[in-house]
Design a protein around this motif. Structure first.
Motif, PDB file in Angstrom:
ATOM      1  N   ASN A 181       4.177   5.343   7.116  1.00  0.00           N
ATOM      2  CA  ASN A 181       3.820   5.708   5.716  1.00  0.00           C
ATOM      3  C   ASN A 181       5.542   4.904   5.178  1.00  0.00           C
ATOM      4  OD1 ASN A 181       1.626   7.300   5.604  1.00  0.00           O
ATOM      5  ND2 ASN A 181       2.732   8.898   6.289  1.00  0.00           N
ATOM      6  N   TYR A 182       5.213   4.449   3.713  1.00  0.00           N
ATOM      7  CA  TYR A 182       6.357   3.702   3.125  1.00  0.00           C
ATOM      8  C   TYR A 182       7.167   5.428   2.387  1.00  0.00           C
ATOM      9  CZ  TYR A 182       5.642  -0.409   3.858  1.00  0.00           C
ATOM     10  OH  TYR A 182       4.460  -2.050   4.395  1.00  0.00           O
ATOM     11  N   ASN A 183       7.731   6.484   3.388  1.00  0.00           N
ATOM     12  CA  ASN A 183       8.504   7.593   3.332  1.00  0.00           C
ATOM     13  C   ASN A 183       9.740   7.791   3.559  1.00  0.00           C
ATOM     14  OD1 ASN A 183       8.933  10.640   2.972  1.00  0.00           O
ATOM     15  ND2 ASN A 183       6.917  10.841   2.831  1.00  0.00           N
ATOM     16  N   PRO A 184      10.813   6.905   3.273  1.00  0.00           N
ATOM     17  CA  PRO A 184      12.243   7.170   3.882  1.00  0.00           C
ATOM     18  C   PRO A 184      12.267   9.016   4.608  1.00  0.00           C
ATOM     19  CG  PRO A 184      12.210   6.235   1.268  1.00  0.00           C
ATOM     20  CD  PRO A 184      11.027   7.097   1.772  1.00  0.00           C
TER      21      PRO A 184
ATOM     22  N   HIS B 233      -5.681   3.497   4.236  1.00  0.00           N
ATOM     23  CA  HIS B 233      -4.636   4.596   5.206  1.00  0.00           C
ATOM     24  C   HIS B 233      -3.531   3.414   5.384  1.00  0.00           C
ATOM     25  CE1 HIS B 233      -3.074   7.028   8.451  1.00  0.00           C
ATOM     26  NE2 HIS B 233      -2.593   7.443   7.333  1.00  0.00           N
ATOM     27  N   ALA B 234      -4.060   2.227   5.913  1.00  0.00           N
ATOM     28  CA  ALA B 234      -3.316   1.386   6.343  1.00  0.00           C
ATOM     29  C   ALA B 234      -2.236   1.089   5.635  1.00  0.00           C
ATOM     30  CB  ALA B 234      -4.496  -0.220   5.592  1.00  0.00           C
ATOM     31  N   LYS B 235      -1.105  -0.025   6.251  1.00  0.00           N
ATOM     32  CA  LYS B 235       0.265   0.566   5.977  1.00  0.00           C
ATOM     33  C   LYS B 235       0.589  -0.581   6.063  1.00  0.00           C
ATOM     34  CE  LYS B 235       0.012   5.046   6.125  1.00  0.00           C
ATOM     35  NZ  LYS B 235      -0.824   5.879   7.014  1.00  0.00           N
ATOM     36  N   MET B 236       1.247  -1.449   4.715  1.00  0.00           N
ATOM     37  CA  MET B 236       1.141  -2.778   4.647  1.00  0.00           C
ATOM     38  C   MET B 236       2.135  -3.372   3.573  1.00  0.00           C
ATOM     39  SD  MET B 236      -2.681  -4.782   4.632  1.00  0.00           S
ATOM     40  CE  MET B 236      -3.643  -4.552   2.927  1.00  0.00           C
ATOM     41  N   LEU B 237       2.578  -4.361   4.119  1.00  0.00           N
ATOM     42  CA  LEU B 237       3.520  -5.096   2.824  1.00  0.00           C
ATOM     43  C   LEU B 237       3.372  -6.365   3.155  1.00  0.00           C
ATOM     44  CD1 LEU B 237       6.382  -4.823  -0.155  1.00  0.00           C
ATOM     45  CD2 LEU B 237       7.549  -5.027   1.990  1.00  0.00           C
TER      46      LEU B 237
ATOM     47  N   THR C  80       0.721  -0.925  -0.449  1.00  0.00           N
ATOM     48  CA  THR C  80       0.233   0.064   0.053  1.00  0.00           C
ATOM     49  C   THR C  80       0.882   1.192   0.432  1.00  0.00           C
ATOM     50  OG1 THR C  80      -0.031   0.125   2.242  1.00  0.00           O
ATOM     51  CG2 THR C  80      -1.921  -1.497   1.412  1.00  0.00           C
ATOM     52  N   ILE C  81       0.839   2.577  -0.888  1.00  0.00           N
ATOM     53  CA  ILE C  81       1.334   3.759  -0.717  1.00  0.00           C
ATOM     54  C   ILE C  81       0.192   4.395  -0.469  1.00  0.00           C
ATOM     55  CG2 ILE C  81       2.338   5.376  -2.789  1.00  0.00           C
ATOM     56  CD1 ILE C  81       3.981   2.803  -1.642  1.00  0.00           C
ATOM     57  N   TYR C  82       0.653   5.308   0.398  1.00  0.00           N
ATOM     58  CA  TYR C  82      -0.347   6.329   1.039  1.00  0.00           C
ATOM     59  C   TYR C  82       0.694   7.953   0.719  1.00  0.00           C
ATOM     60  CZ  TYR C  82      -3.778   9.863   3.282  1.00  0.00           C
ATOM     61  OH  TYR C  82      -4.751   9.733   3.921  1.00  0.00           O
ATOM     62  N   ARG C  83       1.728   8.061   1.516  1.00  0.00           N
ATOM     63  CA  ARG C  83       2.650   9.333   1.176  1.00  0.00           C
ATOM     64  C   ARG C  83       4.009   8.878   1.377  1.00  0.00           C
ATOM     65  NH1 ARG C  83      -0.218  14.075   2.365  1.00  0.00           N
ATOM     66  NH2 ARG C  83      -2.328  13.303   4.041  1.00  0.00           N
TER      67      ARG C  83
ATOM     68  N   VAL D 136       0.023  -2.587  -6.292  1.00  0.00           N
ATOM     69  CA  VAL D 136       0.521  -1.594  -5.183  1.00  0.00           C
ATOM     70  C   VAL D 136      -1.284  -0.680  -5.521  1.00  0.00           C
ATOM     71  CG1 VAL D 136       1.685   0.436  -4.766  1.00  0.00           C
ATOM     72  CG2 VAL D 136       2.447  -1.439  -6.362  1.00  0.00           C
ATOM     73  N   VAL D 137      -1.331  -0.803  -4.036  1.00  0.00           N
ATOM     74  CA  VAL D 137      -2.824  -0.574  -3.673  1.00  0.00           C
ATOM     75  C   VAL D 137      -2.354   1.573  -3.262  1.00  0.00           C
ATOM     76  CG1 VAL D 137      -4.809   0.301  -2.509  1.00  0.00           C
ATOM     77  CG2 VAL D 137      -3.591  -1.857  -2.913  1.00  0.00           C
ATOM     78  N   VAL D 138      -2.723   2.054  -4.461  1.00  0.00           N
ATOM     79  CA  VAL D 138      -2.013   3.310  -4.219  1.00  0.00           C
ATOM     80  C   VAL D 138      -3.089   4.468  -3.794  1.00  0.00           C
ATOM     81  CG1 VAL D 138      -0.944   6.138  -5.444  1.00  0.00           C
ATOM     82  CG2 VAL D 138       0.132   3.454  -5.758  1.00  0.00           C
ATOM     83  N   GLU D 139      -2.652   5.116  -2.552  1.00  0.00           N
ATOM     84  CA  GLU D 139      -3.970   6.015  -2.891  1.00  0.00           C
ATOM     85  C   GLU D 139      -4.452   7.653  -2.916  1.00  0.00           C
ATOM     86  OE1 GLU D 139      -7.207   8.125  -1.793  1.00  0.00           O
ATOM     87  OE2 GLU D 139      -7.047   5.798  -0.148  1.00  0.00           O
ATOM     88  N   LEU D 140      -5.052   7.526  -3.680  1.00  0.00           N
ATOM     89  CA  LEU D 140      -4.855   9.134  -4.850  1.00  0.00           C
ATOM     90  C   LEU D 140      -5.076  10.200  -4.122  1.00  0.00           C
ATOM     91  CD1 LEU D 140      -5.637   7.840  -8.340  1.00  0.00           C
ATOM     92  CD2 LEU D 140      -3.188   8.283  -7.447  1.00  0.00           C
ATOM     93  N   LYS D 141      -6.065   9.756  -3.252  1.00  0.00           N
ATOM     94  CA  LYS D 141      -6.958  11.126  -2.677  1.00  0.00           C
ATOM     95  C   LYS D 141      -6.122  11.422  -1.068  1.00  0.00           C
ATOM     96  CE  LYS D 141     -10.450   8.590  -2.006  1.00  0.00           C
ATOM     97  NZ  LYS D 141     -10.022   7.737  -3.012  1.00  0.00           N
ATOM     98  N   ALA D 142      -4.754  11.108  -0.811  1.00  0.00           N
ATOM     99  CA  ALA D 142      -4.557  11.641   0.441  1.00  0.00           C
ATOM    100  C   ALA D 142      -3.741  13.077   0.256  1.00  0.00           C
ATOM    101  CB  ALA D 142      -2.604  10.719   0.375  1.00  0.00           C
TER     102      ALA D 142
END
Length: 680
Positions: free
Chosen positions: A452-455, A428-432, A365-368, A391-397
Motif C-alpha cells: 500500500n501507499y502507506n509510509p 486493491h491494485a497499487k499503482m501510480l 489508487t488508494i487502498y490503505r 485518485v481511485v479511493v477504495e472506500l470499502k478497505a
C-alpha cells in the motif's frame, strides 16, 4: 476423493494456526522482552478481527444447526475450541513469563494487590480527577434496560445492594482516557511502574457506587460482527451510504463475550443471555479482558536492550539520491525492496511530479493510506498547480473506511477527480501513473507495488515495488485506470494480468504449462510467495501440477487450505510460513520451466476474493538481473530459513524449522537482509 476435489484444510483453523505462530514470537528468548509483549498484543488485535469478520458465519452455522457445507455447527465448535486454547496460552504467557521477566528488568504493571499506600493514594487521586467525570453507571431496572454496548468497548458489570434491594449496573470505561498510565518517578523507586485503566477503575468502584454495597463485579467486552453491508447497486452515493453504515458497525450481532476468570456464573450467564450467545462464545481470561490495549506499554517503557535495535531503511542503491527520479526512470526500470529500501523514493517521485511544470496529470489508487499526510498534501498541491489529478479511493478497505472517506472528501474539496472503482469490486491494485509532456509526445511514468501507499507500513512490511517508463506497461496501466473510472471493457492485455479478468486464469495457464513440461520429463519448478492460499481453483491447479511431476515450493505467511498429505503429490508440494520481526507481504510468482524463467510481482494473494471480487494487478519481471535479485531475496532465502520458518506437515499442522548449529534468519539478526541493507 469426491468430484475429483480432495478434502482441503479448514481456512478458519488455518488462520488461527497462523496466529499461534505469531504468538510463538512472544516466546522467543532471542527477542527483546518489550517486542515479545508487542507480538502478544498483536495476536489480540488479530483475534479481534478474526471474530469480527470470520466468526459470524461460524456462529450462524452453530445457532442454525447447519450440518452440511464448509461451515457447520461442527466446524464452529472446532474453531471455538482452538480459539479458547490460543487465548489461554496467551494469558499464561502474559502472566507467567512476560510480566515476571519484565519485572526483573524494572518494568512493572502494578496491580491493586501489590501497590504501596502511596501508590494507592495516587491512583485514587488520578481516578477522581481523570476517570470519574466520564463514568456514568447504568442501573438496570424497567426504566433503564440493558444499554447498547459498543463493539470491543471495555465495560464493568457490577452487582450492588442498596439497602435490601440487589441491582445490576453496567459501567462503560471511557475511551478518551489512556489505557496505560505511568506512575510518577517519586513512587517508582527508580524503576518503571505502570497501571492499567481497568485496574484503576476496579480499585475505585466503591467511589463510583458510594452509598451502595458492591457484591460482585467483572470486566467484560463483547466483540461484534463488523462486516459492512452496503448494496452498491442500490445506493446513489456510496460514500454517504458507507458513512451511515459505519455508525452501525459498533452494534452488529455479538459473536464473543470476554469476562474475567473470577466472574461468577450468574453474571456470565446474564451477559450471554443479553447478547444472545451460546456458552462456547464465553471467554474467561486471567487478566485484562483486552490485552491488545497494552500495546502502548512497549512504546512507553524505556530500555534499549528491551527493544529491537532501530532499523533505518536505506536509499535504494541503484537510484541516485540527488538526481531527478523521472530522468533515471527513462533509462531502465528501477526495483525497490521495502522496508530495506526507503519508501521516500515514492514520496520524492510524487513531489517531483507535482513541481514539474511538464507533468500534466497524476493518477493514483488508494487502498490503505495510514495517518501520514504527505501524499494527500502533495496531491492537493498538484490540483492547485493546475494538474489533472485522478485518485481511485477504495472506500470499502476493511477498517480503513473512515480514513479513506476523509481522504476522498479532502481531495474532492480542492477539485481532484475522485472515483470509487468498479461496482461490486474492491480496487486493491497499487499503482501510480504520471503523464508528462516531452516535446510533441506525452510520456508515461509508473509505479507498481505489492503493498500500500502507506509510509508507516512500508517500514514494517516486506514489499516489492517498481518504477517504470516501459511504454507497454504504462499504456496498460492507463487502460486499467480508464476501466476503473468508466467501467468500459478492458482492452486485451499482453503484459499485465488483471483480476477479476485474467489473473486467475493466467496463473492456472502457467501451472498447466508446467504440467506439460513435467510430463515431457523436463525440469519444472514453481515457487510462489503470498500472504494466503485459499482459492480453490488455484489449489486444484497446484495439486494437478505436482501430481504431474512439477516441484512446487509455497511460502504462505497465513491461511493455507492445500493439504500436502495427498499421496499423489509424493512430497512435491512443500508449504512453509515465515513469521518474524517484519510482516511478510510481498507476492512473488516464479516459474522455471525447462530453463525458461517467468516471474510476476502482484498485489494479489491467491484467495477467491482477490481473484474474483477485486481489481488486482500482476506485472511481469523480465530483466534477468531483477529476476535473480527477487529470487534470492524473496524466495531462496526463505526456503533456507532455519529460525523463523514453519513447515506444513501431513497432519495439516505447522512445525518449527529450527537448526541451532547453523541458524539462518531471513529477516532476523543472523545472516539477514536487515544487515545487508545497513550503511557500510
Amino acid at each position: 476423493m469426491k468430484n475429483n476435489t480432495p478434502a482441503l484444510l479448514d481456512r478458519d483453523l488455518s488462520i488461527l494456526s497462523f496466529n499461534a505462530r505469531v504468538l510463538s514470537l512472544a516466546e522467543r528468548a532471542d527477542y527483546p522482552l518489550l517486542e515479545r509483549l508487542r507480538f502478544m498484543c498483536i495476536v489480540s488485535h488479530n483475534l479481534d478481527e478474526f471474530f469480527e469478520v470470520r466468526m459470524p458465519l461460524q456462529m450462524e452455522a452453530h445457532q442454525q444447526g447447519i450440518t452440511l457445507g464448509p461451515v457447520t455447527a461442527n466446524t464452529c465448535e472446532q474453531v471455538a475450541q482452538m480459539a479458547h486454547a490460543l487465548v489461554a496460552q496467551q494469558y499464561q504467557l502474559f502472566n507467567e513469563a512476560l510480566m515476571p521477566a519484565l519485572a526483573k528488568e524494572g518494568v512493572h504493571l502494578v496491580s491493586g494487590s501489590i501497590r504501596t499506600p502511596e501508590q494507592t493514594a495516587w491512583v485514587a487521586s488520578y481516578f477522581k480527577r481523570e476517570v470519574l467525570p466520564f463514568l456514568m453507571p447504568v442501573s438496570l431496572d424497567p426504566s433503564h434496560p440493558f444499554p447498547q454496548v459498543a463493539n470491543k468497548s471495555l465495560n464493568f458489570i457490577v452487582r450492588i445492594a442498596v439497602g435490601d434491594e440487589e441491582r445490576i449496573a453496567i459501567v462503560r470505561a471511557p475511551r478518551v482516557v489512556p489505557r496505560v498510565v505511568q506512575l510518577p518517578p517519586s513512587l517508582s523507586k527508580g524503576e518503571q511502574r505502570f497501571v492499567s485503566l481497568t485496574s484503576i477503575i476496579r480499585a475505585n468502584l466503591d467511589v463510583l457506587f458510594e452509598g451502595a454495597t458492591i457484591l460482585h463485579f467483572s470486566q467484560f467486552r463483547v466483540t461484534r460482527n463488523s462486516d459492512l453491508d452496503v448494496d452498491e447497486d442500490d445506493v446513489i452515493n456510496l460514500r454517504m451510504a458507507l458513512r451511515e453504515e459505519l455508525a452501525h458497525r459498533q452494534y452488529g450481532e455479538a459473536v464473543r463475550l470476554e469476562v474475567t476468570q473470577e466472574c461468577d456464573s450468574d453474571l456470565a450467564d446474564f451477559l450471554l443471555k443479553q447478547f444472545n450467545l451460546p456458552a462456547l462464545a464465553l471467554y474467561r481470561v486471567n487478566g485484562p479482558v483486552n490485552l491488545g490495549r497494552l500495546i502502548q506499554l512497549p512504546d512507553m517503557a524505556k530500555g534499549d536492550h528491551l527493544k529491537f535495535v532501530p532499523f533505518h531503511p536505506q536509499w535504494p542503491r541503484e537510484i541516485k539520491k540527488n538526481q531527478s527520479i523521472i530522468a533515471q526512470m527513462q533509462g531502465r526500470d528501477l526495483l525497490m525492496h521495502q522496508p530495506y529500501e526507503s519508501f521516500d523514493v515514492v514520496i520524492q517521485l510524487l513531489e517531483e511530479a507535482v513541481l514539474d511544470d511538464q507533468v500534466l496529470a497524476i493518477r493514483m489508487t488508494i487502498y490503505r493510506t495510514g495517518a501520514d499526510p504527505r501524499m494527500l498534501r502533495l496531491l492537493q498541491e498538484a490540483v492547485g498547480r493546475g494538474k489533472e489529478v485522478l485518485v481511485v479511493v477504495e472506500l470499502k478497505a476493511r477498517f480503513d473506511e473512515e480514513a479513506n472517506i476523509n481522504w476522498a472528501e479532502a481531495l474532492e474539496s480542492v477539485g481532484a477527480q475522485v472515483v470509487y472503482g468498479v461496482v461490486g469490486l474492491k480496487t486493491h491494485a497499487k499503482m501510480l501513473l504520471i503523464m508528462r509532456r516531452e516535446g510533441k509526445t506525452i510520456q508515461r511514468y509508473g509505479h507498481l507495488s505489492t503493498g500500500n501507499y502507506n509510509p508507516k507500513t512500508t517500514r514494517l512490511y516486506t514489499d516489492w515495488s517498481m518504477l517504470t517508463a516501459n511504454p507497454n506497461l504504462t499504456k496498460e496501466m492507463e487502460a486499467v485506470f480508464r476501466h476503473l473510472t468508466s467501467e468500459l471493457p478492458l482492452p486485451v492485455m499482453r503484459h499485465l494480468l488483471v483480476a477479476p479478468f485474467t489473473l486467475q486464469t493466467g496463473m492456472i495457464r502457467q501451472l498447466e504449462k508446467a504440467q506439460r513440461v513435467a510430463r515431457q520429463g523436463k525440469p519444472a519448478r514453481v515457487i510462489a510467495k503470498m500472504n494466503a492460499l485459499t482459492d480453490v481453483p488455484l489449489v486444484q491447479a497446484l495439486i494437478k501440477a505436482a501430481t504431474a511431476g512439477v516441484e512446487i515450493d509455497l511460502i504462505v505467511r497465513g491461511a493455507c487450505i492445500l493439504p500436502v498429505s495427498l499421496p499423489a503429490l509424493q512430497g512435491r508440494i512443500r508449504v512453509r510460513s515465515v513469521v518474524g520481526r517484519l510482516l511478510e507481504h510481498s507476492r512473488v510468482f516464479y516459474f522455471a520451466l525447462d530453463g525458461q524463467v517467468q516471474m510476476w510481482l502482484s498485489s494479489a494473494d491467491w484467495m477467491s476474493r482477490n481473484m474474483t471480487r477485486r481489481v488486482e494487478l500482476a506485472w511481469p519481471i523480465t530483466d534477468p538481473a531483477m529476476q535473480q535479485r527477487i529470487l534470492q531475496e524473496s524466495l531462496q532465502m526463505y526456503l533456507e530459513d532455519t529460525l523463523d520458518a514453519w513447515q506444513l506437515n501431513e497432519r495439516g499442522e505447522y512445525t518449527a524449522v529450527r537448526d541451532t548449529t547453523e541458524p539462518l534468519s531471513r529477516q532476523g539478526c543472523q545472516n539477514s537482509l536487515l544487515k545487508q541493507y545497513q550503511p557500510r
